[in-house]
Design a protein around this motif. Structure first.
Motif, mmCIF file in Angstrom:
data_model
loop_
_atom_site.group_PDB
_atom_site.id
_atom_site.type_symbol
_atom_site.label_atom_id
_atom_site.label_comp_id
_atom_site.label_asym_id
_atom_site.label_seq_id
_atom_site.Cartn_x
_atom_site.Cartn_y
_atom_site.Cartn_z
ATOM 1 N N HIS A 261 21.726 -54.317 -118.174
ATOM 2 C CA HIS A 261 20.447 -54.773 -117.611
ATOM 3 C C HIS A 261 19.583 -53.580 -117.180
ATOM 4 O O HIS A 261 19.278 -52.746 -118.014
ATOM 5 C CB HIS A 261 20.681 -55.783 -116.493
ATOM 6 N N HIS A 305 12.229 -53.801 -107.658
ATOM 7 C CA HIS A 305 11.536 -54.970 -107.095
ATOM 8 C C HIS A 305 12.560 -56.020 -106.686
ATOM 9 O O HIS A 305 13.763 -55.841 -106.884
ATOM 10 C CB HIS A 305 10.488 -55.517 -108.058
ATOM 11 N N ASP A 309 17.537 -60.168 -110.444
ATOM 12 C CA ASP A 309 18.271 -59.338 -111.407
ATOM 13 C C ASP A 309 18.066 -57.845 -111.138
ATOM 14 O O ASP A 309 18.648 -57.011 -111.828
ATOM 15 C CB ASP A 309 17.850 -59.687 -112.850
ATOM 16 N N HIS A 310 17.260 -57.511 -110.139
ATOM 17 C CA HIS A 310 17.030 -56.098 -109.808
ATOM 18 C C HIS A 310 17.495 -55.783 -108.389
ATOM 19 O O HIS A 310 17.994 -54.694 -108.126
ATOM 20 C CB HIS A 310 15.552 -55.746 -109.989
ATOM 21 N N ASP A 403 10.270 -53.920 -115.120
ATOM 22 C CA ASP A 403 9.497 -54.917 -115.868
ATOM 23 C C ASP A 403 8.002 -54.598 -115.850
ATOM 24 O O ASP A 403 7.167 -55.486 -116.002
ATOM 25 C CB ASP A 403 9.753 -56.314 -115.278
ATOM 26 N N ALA A 482 16.882 -54.078 -119.420
ATOM 27 C CA ALA A 482 16.495 -55.177 -118.514
ATOM 28 C C ALA A 482 16.111 -56.447 -119.267
ATOM 29 O O ALA A 482 15.214 -57.175 -118.842
ATOM 30 C CB ALA A 482 15.362 -54.731 -117.595
HETATM 31 FE FE LIG Z 1 13.820 -58.124 -114.710
#
Ligand SMILES: [Fe+2]
Ligand SMILES: [Fe+2]
Length: 531
Positions: A261, A305, A309-310, A403, A482
């Motif tokens: 990711h 952020h 997922d981050h 992103d 990602a």
């Molecule tokens: Fe993301």
């Protein structure tokens, strides 16, 4: 089943020991931690979902397991959990969160009426009781009113309820897990749960045994393990240490490893920088790096952020004892949709959290971290807590774009002025993301127009935008990351790619554009050694 360890046996946590941090039994993420977003998510999403499940459990299960509906608003539990679901729904509905959530809705809806451009002082008496003393009403220069939440004060109030925290421990044997954003985790076979605040240092004790053995009895006592759970708890440990022998890089040199990711580990001599930590709990069969491959000390964790997922709280909590400093983007302060990552992590027991904004720098022994802007991917909501990073170390300049989007190439011209030519650009291309309502729906007080919601998706860069970034930063090499494609993150990402997916076609087009100008580019997947 093996005999449980004896009290005096020295044990190590197994490398596939999984921790799920839970809040009211839901997988913890930013908007379930920060008090007002949490109240709105529980009251307006989870309680209605639990009730809907109680009405039609089979339909929920079937839908949750239908690959075409992956990531939908369904609860995936068996019928033997109905009593627990009913208890949880009642407890949440009877607690203070519905009142706080309704107060926020009421104040938001009435704000336009209350704030007519004139003095707001007399309006404080009309604030609903649950929010009294926790808000300031302010205007922008167009006389549009907004509510500024005293978020730090709310963390100190009854609305931040640590008695609702718990941890679930198990051994990960595969990547299959129910979609965690909608299904609560109840105790089950092979799992041990312990009620404790997520800031509790016992979590650090547990995971520090991965490298330093402790007596089994001390761990059992710390987690107050019952006789019934003893065999399961004992199975979480081994007499052997779990860390890979080459995890630390003691000499000079640069090592860049992709962990899946948006998680990249940069080891430059003894200094380690890690981006957006998200580790696989399961060990895989050589297809991934995991917890055991991490060095004993991680000097800087860089968070781009707050999307789940981050800012992945399970991984961060497992690493808490070995992290020097967590670097997070600064919020604009007090907006419901822009909770503070720093307050969240401090409330979860991270001792050194610094919040940064674009233009700031952090010095490294042989280089520098430069904090860069991040625009877009947040449905055009006023969310300031998002940044990207340049990490210059070991003679290389790495740009971690998360992103980010190239909505205006001029922005990347300014970034280039700050950071110079980039050796490796890491870019997210999830360019057909979820709609506005998927992540932010519970925070809205009015009905979201579905057409508007679909036009404001959680989109990363498409091919043209990604190419704009590569050109402006004069990147020598580009990696797409990602994308949410690794199987171990589907439980929070719910990605569902096919060969026809727009994102994958855009990625192919981007690679072609890079090839046309002689820039090597590829997708990162699973694990990779990049330097
Ligand atoms: Fe993301
Ligand atoms: Fe994101």
């Amino acid at each position: 089943m093996n005999q449980p360890f004896a009290s005096h046996d020295l044990v190590h946590a197994r490398p596939n020991l999984a921790l799920e941090p839970l809040i009211h039994r839901y997988y913890a993420w930013l908007n379930l931690v920060s008090p007002v977003p949490a109240a709105m998510n529980f009251a307006k999403l989870h309680v209605p979902l639990l009730r809907s499940f109680l009405d039609a459990p089979a339909l929920h299960r079937r839908s949750a397991r239908d690959p075409k509906l992956r990531g939908g608003m369904f609860v995936d539990l068996e019928d033997d959990q109905l009593d627990r679901v009913s208890d949880l729904a009642t407890r949440l509905a009877d607690g203070p969160m519905p009142e706080l959530s309704a107060a926020m809705d009421e104040l938001t809806v009435n704000l336009e009426k209350l704030a007519d451009g004139f003095d707001l002082t007399p309006r404080y008496g009309e604030i609903p009781p649950a929010l009294r003393g926790y808000v300031e009403l302010v205007y922008d220069l167009n006389d549009h009113a907004r509510i500024r939440l005293a978020e730090r004060m709310l963390y100190r109030s009854r609305h931040f309820d640590e008695t609702a925290h718990s941890v679930d421990l198990s051994l990960a044997t595969g990547d299959e897990r129910p979609f965690a954003m909608t299904t609560p985790r109840f105790p089950g076979n092979g799992h041990v749960q312990a009620t404790m605040p997520l800031r509790d240092p016992r979590i650090d004790l547990l995971f520090s045994t991965m490298s330093t053995a402790r007596p089994f009895g001390e761990l059992r006592e710390a987690f107050d393990v019952s006789d019934a759970d003893l065999a399961t708890f004992s199975g979480l440990f081994s007499a052997e240490p779990g860390g890979s022998p080459d995890r630390n890089l003691d000499g000079p040199g640069l090592r860049v490893r992709y962990f899946g990711h948006a998680c990249v580990v940069v080891q430059s001599g003894p200094v380690t920088v890690m981006t957006d930590p998200f580790l696989s709990d399961a060990l895989g069969d050589g297809d991934r790096y995991a917890y055991a491959d991490l060095p004993d000390v991680i000097d800087y964790v860089l968070i781009t952020h707050g999307h789940q997922d981050h800012l992945e709280l399970a991984t961060l909590l497992k690493l808490r004892h070995r992290i020097g400093t967590v670097v997070v983007p600064k919020t604009a302060a007090g907006a419901l949709q822009d909770p503070s990552l720093r307050l969240c992590l401090e409330a979860l027991g991270f001792p050194n959290v610094v919040d940064v904004e674009p233009g700031e720098t952090i010095e490294l022994p042989d280089g520098q971290i430069v904090v860069c802007p991040f625009v877009g991917e947040h449905c055009d909501l006023d969310i300031a807590a998002k940044v990207t990073y340049s990490v210059r170390t070991g003679g290389k300049n790495l740009y971690f774009g998360a992103d980010n989007r190239c909505v205006d190439p001029a922005l990347f011209g300014h970034i280039h002025d700050m950071i110079g030519d980039v050796d490796m650009a890491f870019l997210g291309m999830e360019c057909d993301g979820a709609p506005l309502s998927w992540m932010y729906g519970p925070l809205f007080s009015r009905r979201i127009d579905q057409k508007m919601s679909r036009s404001r998706k959680l989109n990363g860069s498409d091919a043209v935008e990604a190419m704009g970034i590569v050109r402006r930063l004069r990147a020598r090499q580009a990696y797409v990351y990602a994308m949410g494609r690794e199987p171990w993150l589907v439980f929070v990402m719910a990605t569902n790619y096919t060969d026809e997916s727009y994102q994958l076609k855009q990625m192919a087009e981007f690679f072609q554009r890079c090839a046309d100008v002689g820039v090597p580019a590829r997708e990162l997947y699973g694990r990779a050694d990049l330097a």
